[in-house]
Write a protein that holds these residues in place. Structure first.
Motif, PDB file in Angstrom:
ATOM      1  N   ARG A 187      52.905 -19.870  16.932  1.00 30.04           N
ATOM      2  CA  ARG A 187      52.325 -20.424  18.153  1.00 30.04           C
ATOM      3  C   ARG A 187      52.798 -19.557  19.324  1.00 30.04           C
TER       4      ARG A 187
ATOM      5  N   ASP B  10      49.482 -27.491  12.557  1.00 30.95           N
ATOM      6  CA  ASP B  10      49.231 -26.051  12.534  1.00 30.95           C
ATOM      7  C   ASP B  10      49.117 -25.476  11.123  1.00 30.95           C
TER       8      ASP B  10
ATOM      9  N   LEU C   4      54.839 -19.897  25.482  1.00 35.77           N
ATOM     10  CA  LEU C   4      55.798 -20.956  25.166  1.00 35.77           C
ATOM     11  C   LEU C   4      57.211 -20.630  25.622  1.00 35.77           C
TER      12      LEU C   4
ATOM     13  N   CYS D 194      47.708 -20.260  18.505  1.00 34.41           N
ATOM     14  CA  CYS D 194      48.487 -19.429  17.591  1.00 34.41           C
ATOM     15  C   CYS D 194      48.145 -17.965  17.825  1.00 34.41           C
TER      16      CYS D 194
ATOM     17  N   LYS E 139      50.475 -22.565  25.315  1.00 32.99           N
ATOM     18  CA  LYS E 139      49.993 -23.937  25.455  1.00 32.99           C
ATOM     19  C   LYS E 139      48.872 -23.935  26.490  1.00 32.99           C
TER      20      LYS E 139
ATOM     21  N   SER F 255      58.893 -29.950  23.998  1.00 35.67           N
ATOM     22  CA  SER F 255      58.371 -30.914  23.023  1.00 35.67           C
ATOM     23  C   SER F 255      57.352 -30.293  22.064  1.00 35.67           C
ATOM     24  N   VAL F 256      56.940 -29.047  22.333  1.00 36.26           N
ATOM     25  CA  VAL F 256      55.979 -28.379  21.448  1.00 36.26           C
ATOM     26  C   VAL F 256      56.542 -27.067  20.894  1.00 36.26           C
ATOM     27  N   GLY F 257      57.858 -26.970  20.837  1.00 35.69           N
ATOM     28  CA  GLY F 257      58.486 -25.808  20.222  1.00 35.69           C
ATOM     29  C   GLY F 257      58.751 -24.639  21.145  1.00 35.69           C
TER      30      GLY F 257
ATOM     31  N   TYR G 131      50.195 -29.906  18.465  1.00 32.12           N
ATOM     32  CA  TYR G 131      51.525 -29.626  17.922  1.00 32.12           C
ATOM     33  C   TYR G 131      51.727 -30.417  16.628  1.00 32.12           C
TER      34      TYR G 131
ATOM     35  N   LYS H  17      46.886 -28.456  23.920  1.00 34.96           N
ATOM     36  CA  LYS H  17      47.034 -27.941  22.559  1.00 34.96           C
ATOM     37  C   LYS H  17      47.638 -26.538  22.599  1.00 34.96           C
ATOM     38  N   LEU H  18      47.989 -26.043  21.424  1.00 33.98           N
ATOM     39  CA  LEU H  18      48.644 -24.750  21.303  1.00 33.98           C
ATOM     40  C   LEU H  18      47.703 -23.703  20.738  1.00 33.98           C
TER      41      LEU H  18
END
Length: 162
Positions: free
Chosen positions: A30, A23, A53, A12, A33, A111-113, A20, A9-10
């Motif tokens: 974010r 949010d 990230l 913030c 990770k 894949s999660v920014g 992801y 998970k991420l």
């Protein structure tokens, strides 16, 4: 506090943890990770490790450590610290309790920014036989190497130990 269910998970900037795309509760961007939950090979931070990230750029070893420490002006998790991961901490993040392998860790960010890991990345661990060198991990081949701390420049990815 993060649990094993939070791996992947991420985090913030405001400290919220979420998957992801989920949010809505975050009021800030974010920033990291969660890769590993458990002992972090650091006396103070024993709950887990998250990676930023994006990279901090290419730097020589001392500047790499400074860039990671400089992120501590805005730590998203109370009691956590940004640092340059040690060789052991990189191992935890790549191991079966982390991403599972170095290729999975390398490609797990776009894949999660975020941005995927590229080539070599510094660790904070100095080379035992020659203190003018430090360990770096080459994500293309999956091998550790050592290089000059003052003349070699590699990408830097800050690690959040919590």
């Amino acid at each position: 506090e993060a649990t094993s269910a939070d791996k992947g998970k991420l985090i913030c900037r405001d400290g919220h943890i979420h998957a992801y795309g989920e949010d809505a509760e975050c009021t800030e961007d974010r920033v990291a990770k969660i890769i590993y939950i458990g002992d972090t090979d650091h006396g103070t931070y024993n709950h887990g490790l998250a990676l930023a990230l994006t990279d901090e750029g290419q730097k020589i070893w001392g500047a790499a450590r400074d860039a990671c420490s400089a992120k501590n002006t805005s730590t998203p998790v109370t009691g956590a610290t940004w640092l340059l991961a040690s060789k052991a901490q990189w191992g935890y993040m790549m191991g079966t309790d982390g991403a599972g392998s170095y290729p999975a860790l390398r490609t797990g960010f776009s894949s999660v920014g975020g941005s995927d890991l590229s080539d070599d990345y510094w660790s904070s661990t100095e080379y035992d036989s020659d203190s003018s060198k430090a360990w770096e991990f080459y994500f293309v081949t999956g091998k550790w190497g050592q290089d000059s701390k003052t003349s070699s420049s590699y990408p830097v990815r800050a690690c959040l130990a919590f």
